[in-house]
Design a protein around this motif. Sequence first.
Motif, PDB file in Angstrom:
ATOM      1  N   ARG A 620      -4.597  -7.915   1.295  1.00  0.00           N
ATOM      2  CA  ARG A 620      -3.579  -7.774   0.265  1.00  0.00           C
ATOM      3  C   ARG A 620      -2.255  -7.312   0.865  1.00  0.00           C
ATOM      4  N   GLY A 621      -1.165  -7.969   0.466  1.00  0.00           N
ATOM      5  CA  GLY A 621       0.153  -7.604   0.950  1.00  0.00           C
ATOM      6  C   GLY A 621       0.737  -6.424   0.207  1.00  0.00           C
ATOM      7  N   LYS A 622       1.873  -5.944   0.681  1.00  0.00           N
ATOM      8  CA  LYS A 622       2.514  -4.788   0.052  1.00  0.00           C
ATOM      9  C   LYS A 622       3.078  -5.139  -1.313  1.00  0.00           C
ATOM     10  N   GLU A 623       3.562  -6.377  -1.470  1.00  0.00           N
ATOM     11  CA  GLU A 623       4.118  -6.819  -2.741  1.00  0.00           C
ATOM     12  C   GLU A 623       3.079  -7.586  -3.537  1.00  0.00           C
ATOM     13  N   GLU A 624       3.176  -7.499  -4.856  1.00  0.00           N
ATOM     14  CA  GLU A 624       2.225  -8.149  -5.743  1.00  0.00           C
ATOM     15  C   GLU A 624       2.188  -9.646  -5.471  1.00  0.00           C
ATOM     16  N   GLY A 625       0.973 -10.181  -5.339  1.00  0.00           N
ATOM     17  CA  GLY A 625       0.805 -11.619  -5.149  1.00  0.00           C
ATOM     18  C   GLY A 625       1.002 -12.099  -3.734  1.00  0.00           C
ATOM     19  N   THR A 626       1.160 -11.176  -2.775  1.00  0.00           N
ATOM     20  CA  THR A 626       1.319 -11.573  -1.374  1.00  0.00           C
ATOM     21  C   THR A 626       0.079 -11.195  -0.579  1.00  0.00           C
TER      22      THR A 626
END
Length: 693
Positions: A620-626
Motif C-alpha cells: 500500500r502506498g502513502k496516498e489513497e489508491g496508490t
Amino acid sequence: MSQVSYFKEAKNFVAKNTFNTYVSGIDVLQFLYEHAATGSMHDSDERYPPPLCHPGTREVIIVRIKDWYGFLTRPEKPIMWIHAPAGYGKTAIAGTISKWLEPSRRHVLLLEDVPERNSPTRFIITIAYQLAMSIPELAPHIDSALKWNPMIIRKALEVQLMKLIVEPFKALRELDDMPNRLIIVDGLDECINSDQECRVERRYAEDQEKAQIRIFELIHTLQSHRLPLSFLILSRPEARIKEHIQSPPFKPIVEVVDLYALGDHLNDTETYIRAELSHIAARIKDEATVGQDGDEWPGEDVVNTFVERTNGHMLYASTAIRHIDNPYGDPRTLLKNLVESSSHTNPDLAHSSPFSSLNELYLQIMRSCPENNQALMIQVLEDIISSFHLFSEGTGFKRALDILDSVSGRVPGQGYRAIRLLHAVLNISGWDPHPYAALKPFIHSSFPEFLLNSRLSLEFAIDKQKGTRRILSGCLDCMSKITLQSEMNGNGYIFAVIAWPRLVMKLLSSEPSNFPYVKVMEKLLSIDLGACSIKAITSGDGHLTRQLFYKSLYASDLYHSFIRPFRDHRSFMSEPLAQRAVTHAVSSLENSLVHFLRQSPIEWPFAFAYTFVEFVGWCRGKEEGTWTIDNNNQVVKALRKLWEEHPQHISDLIRCFDHDLIFVEKFLRAFDCYYFEPSDSDSSSLSSDDMSD
C-alpha cells in the motif's frame, strides 16, 4: 482451505467501495467477542484463579472504594484513581472489587495481565461487549449499529466509542433510573500501542505515553456524556499519568487515592504470612516440625522476623512464600536461611525504597541455586528475557523453553532443568496455557528489572543484547538447514523463520555499533528464504504463522530505517550488501506467495490468507489508491494469470477474508485481477449511502 470469516452466515451482503452496508444474519455478540480482549473478563479462563486479596487484608481500601462507588447511586466524582508502587496488590484489589460486583453483573474488568488489553485498540470493543452482556436492553442497539456497519471495528476508537457505547445508551433514554456500572481499568501504566512495539525499541516509552493519554481521553469523553458509568483506575504513580490526572479537565472529576499511604500494610502482610505458613506446616507435618523451644514450626520469633523483613510489601511476602514452599527443597531450611540472612548486604540496596528488601530476596533466591548450574541458568534467563515477546499466543512456557533449547543449541529439556528452582519468580507451572494467552514468564515485572540492573543483581546480572545475538545466530543456523524437501521437525524452525527480522531490528536499534552487520547479511543471502516461508506457512500452526509476512516483510525497511545510522560506524560501501539482502528477502517471500497461487484453493493452507493480506498491506502506498509495486511484480503476474485462467480461484481467494475484504478487492481491481458487478437483485440490499456512490 480452512476459512475464517465473520460474515459466513451473513445474508444480503454486498461488498462495495463503501462502509455503509447492512449485514443481516450475523451473531453480533459473537462478532464482538472475537474482537474483544476476552482475557480481561473477571471469569476468564486465562486468568484462573483470579488474583484476590487475602481474607482479612486490604480492608481499608476495599471499604473506601465501596463508599465511593455507592452501588445504587452514582459517585460525586465518576473516576477514582488508585496508585501505588509495584507489588502492593493493585490487581488483587481490582479482582476483589470485581468479585463483589459479580452477582449484579455491574462491572467491566480490564486487566494488565492480558496481552490484547495492553493495546488500546480493543479497549472500546471490550467495554461494549461486556456492557451488552451486562445490560440486556443495550444489546439490540449495539446489534443494530454493527449490522449497519460491521467495519466499525476498524474505525478510530473515538468513532467506536460513539457508535458502540454512547449512541446505544442514548437510545435507551431513561438513563437516570439505570443502575450505575463500574469499569475497572487495572495496569494503565502497562498500556502500549502493541502494534508499534519493537519496531524501534527506543520508541517504547513514547508509544506507551501516547496509549495512556488516548485511554484517558476516551474515559473523559465517556464520562462527559453523563452515562451510568464510573471508572476505577489502578496503576503505578508514573509522572505522565499523575500529570494527566492533575490537569484541569480531570482534576474536578477524579478522586485520587494513595494506596501506599492508606491502611496497615504490615498487618496485612502478617495476616497473609501466618495463613500461608500454617498451610505449609500442615503439608510437611511430622516430628521435625516441633522446634527446640517446643513451639510448632515455624515459631513466633521467626514469623515476626519474616514480617519485619517485608516492610509491608505484599509482593515480597508472596514471593518469599513461593520460595519457601519449594517442591525441590525443605521449607524449614529455606525459611531459616531467609530470616537469618543479614539485611542490606548490598550497599546499593540499603535505602528506603520499598524494593530494597525485595531485591535482597531476589538475590537470595538466585544464590540458593547450585553454583555449578548458575552460568547456564543466567544464559537461559537471558534467552527468556530477550525473546518471550516473540512467541505467539498460546505457546506456553514449557514449549517456549523447548524452542529456545533448539535454537540455542542446548540439549532438549536443559533449559527447564536450569531454572526449575526459580518457581518463586517464574511461571514455571503454567504448562497448559489458554490458546490465546501470551507468554508471561515472570510472575512480576520487578524480577526482570532486577536482572537487568547489574547494581542490584550483581553476579546474576544478565546481558539482554547477548541473549538476542545468541538467539538470532541460532535462528539463522536453523533456517540455513531448511529446503523444500526438508522435514520441519520441531517448532524451533518455525520460530526461527518468524523471529529473525524482529531480532535484527532490536539489535540495530539498540546497539548499531556492535551489530554483526556483514556476518548477518551474508548469512541471509545464503539462506533459502522462500523455502523457509513456504514451510512455515504450511506448518499447520496458525498461531505461529498468521503474522509471518507482517514480521518478515518488515525487514524490507532495513535500508531506509537501519542503514543510515550505520554511516557513522561503517563505510558507505557496506550498503549494497544490505540492499542485496533486502531484495533477496522480499523476492523470496513473494516467491512463496506465487508458489501457493499456482495451487488449487483446496490446497491453500490456513495461514496463506493471512500472509496474502499482509503482502497487500505492505504494497500500500502513502496516498489513497496508490501501490508500491507495479504490473511487473511476480505476485501481480501470478494473480492476473489466475484471473485469466481460473477466475473462480480469485473468488475463492476473496472469500478467505473478513474485515479486510474491501481492502483486498481494491488491490485486485487496481491490477485488473478481479471485477464484480452486483446483480439487480443485489442492488435492492444497498443502503441509500451506497446508491449515492
